[in-house]
Scaffold this active site. Sequence first.
Site, PDB file in Angstrom:
ATOM      1  N   ASP A  29     -15.619   2.303   1.087  1.00 38.81           N
ATOM      2  CA  ASP A  29     -15.464   0.929   1.597  1.00 38.81           C
ATOM      3  C   ASP A  29     -16.665   0.048   1.263  1.00 38.81           C
ATOM      4  O   ASP A  29     -16.607  -1.174   1.425  1.00 38.81           O
ATOM      5  CB  ASP A  29     -15.236   0.948   3.115  1.00 38.81           C
ATOM      6  CG  ASP A  29     -13.894   1.565   3.480  1.00 38.81           C
ATOM      7  OD1 ASP A  29     -13.005   1.619   2.607  1.00 38.81           O
ATOM      8  OD2 ASP A  29     -13.728   1.995   4.636  1.00 38.81           O
ATOM      9  N   ARG A  34       0.825  -1.218   0.000  1.00 39.82           N
ATOM     10  CA  ARG A  34       0.000   0.000   0.000  1.00 39.82           C
ATOM     11  C   ARG A  34       0.856   1.264   0.000  1.00 39.82           C
ATOM     12  O   ARG A  34       1.892   1.326   0.666  1.00 39.82           O
ATOM     13  CB  ARG A  34      -0.974  -0.049   1.184  1.00 39.82           C
ATOM     14  CG  ARG A  34      -1.862  -1.287   1.043  1.00 39.82           C
ATOM     15  CD  ARG A  34      -2.938  -1.348   2.061  1.00 39.82           C
ATOM     16  NE  ARG A  34      -3.888  -0.259   1.886  1.00 39.82           N
ATOM     17  CZ  ARG A  34      -4.913  -0.060   2.703  1.00 39.82           C
ATOM     18  NH1 ARG A  34      -5.091  -0.836   3.741  1.00 39.82           N
ATOM     19  NH2 ARG A  34      -5.756   0.927   2.479  1.00 39.82           N
TER      20      ARG A  34
HETATM   21  C1  S3P Z   1     -10.255   5.219   6.803  1.00 38.88           C
HETATM   22  C2  S3P Z   1     -10.215   5.943   5.646  1.00 38.88           C
HETATM   23  C3  S3P Z   1     -10.405   5.352   4.313  1.00 38.88           C
HETATM   24  C4  S3P Z   1     -11.075   3.999   4.397  1.00 38.88           C
HETATM   25  C5  S3P Z   1     -10.446   3.120   5.449  1.00 38.88           C
HETATM   26  C6  S3P Z   1     -10.543   3.777   6.813  1.00 38.88           C
HETATM   27  C7  S3P Z   1     -10.012   5.913   8.078  1.00 38.88           C
HETATM   28  O1  S3P Z   1      -9.139   5.175   3.707  1.00 38.88           O
HETATM   29  O2  S3P Z   1     -11.046   3.362   3.149  1.00 38.88           O
HETATM   30  O3  S3P Z   1     -11.107   1.866   5.511  1.00 38.88           O
HETATM   31  O4  S3P Z   1     -10.259   5.321   9.156  1.00 38.88           O
HETATM   32  O5  S3P Z   1      -9.587   7.065   8.047  1.00 38.88           O
HETATM   33  P1  S3P Z   1      -8.399   6.363   2.879  1.00 38.88           P
HETATM   34  O6  S3P Z   1      -8.113   7.466   3.783  1.00 38.88           O
HETATM   35  O7  S3P Z   1      -7.139   5.708   2.368  1.00 38.88           O
HETATM   36  O8  S3P Z   1      -9.337   6.711   1.780  1.00 38.88           O
END
Ligand code: S3P
Length: 429
Positions: free
Chosen positions: A315, A123
Amino acid sequence: MESVALQTGISSLNGSISVPGDKSISHRSVMFGALSEGETTISNFLPGADCLSTISCFKQLGVDISQDGPTVRISGKGFHGLQQPDGVLDVGNSGTTIRLLMGILAGQEFEASLAGDSSIAKRPMTRVVHPLREMGAEIDGKNGGEFTPLKIKGGTLKPISYELPVASAQVKSAILLAGLQAEGATTIVEPARTRDHTEKMIESFGGKIERQGNTITVKGKQALRATHINVPGDISSAAFFMVAAAITPDSEVKLLNVGLNETRTGIIDVMKQMGADITVDVLTTEGEPAGNITVRTSKLTGTEISGDIIPRLIDELPIIALLATAAEGQTVIRDAAELKVKETNRIDTVVHELTKLGANIEGTDDGMIITGKTKLHGGTVSSHGDHRIGMMLSIAGLVAEGEIELENPSAIDVSYPEFFEHLSILTQS
Ligand code: S3P
């Protein structure tokens, strides 16, 4: 490889479920509890593997934390009381843990190393490394800090004004956590509104933060005070049963005490747009809003999902893809290239696995095109180690004819350890 036979060809789903606590809010409540002065208590914490990784990292940083299922107590250390960890901080599968922790460690005088599992290793980390370096943190890692393992040496930080290149709550939160330790005001501009749990959490712990449109400003050196956090149910977990009820015949499912923060409710908007029979009863609008969501069997039509709504349901796109297989006509998902850098490449894994079950689905550069309605059939599918893919495929089983074997179902423990128990409650009542 571990696998389970899924329940298939279900005639109806009925009953009520309290889905577990919100994952994003659970992570943040531990982090802010650790960084504030005094004892923080958390109820309805999500004891899933991801949030347990956050707890174990903070224990390694010298914070006294006791956790018994959904009840957590934290003796806060303030921003200056964390200790250098003995070994590598292991974030497991959790992107939120590593990215937010980087923001915290950016302001700490010691050096720390972070790593996680094979999914975390793929990632992108540049998105947090870049702004944190600009604030003054020294960060090194694989490919110059693009990937884990990472090493960070924090210290005195300077505030920045930063335009986020991607709509990401994790990146925004990392900068806010660093900004809270900087001398002066840090400003962030989001390209689209993302989940604002960090902002709300700063306020719950007695801090101040301002928002004007998509611009957020936080002043550094604020002292945070311990509090009690009651975590609402996770709408991203509820989403699996919301879709299950809509696509299974003769069904009515009520999800209790689900978080209704508007930065997370895109799934409700899309389901309504597709014709789903949904009722929302709001229970509280203070802090993090919450309420009950009831979904009944629905006649669905395809839709287009793009633009600013994407971060509000990012998500949920795997389960929305399944929903679209049960809708008449085409559903087009665009502007969702971020799916490629989630726990798996979710465009590839959703398309690959749903195709095996007979869906008419095609991946694009930034989304998917699904043509319905299709009757799903049996097969052997895999979670690919991604909790949301595992749950989506388990719900697909409910409306499929034939036998389905799901490989690597334990990935689901990352966010919903009681998922299969809750599914049985609804299929048996
Ligand atoms: C999250 C933000 C999102 C989401 C992840 C949880 C968080 O990711 O997809 O499951 O807790 O801030 P991104 O910030 O990479 O979009």
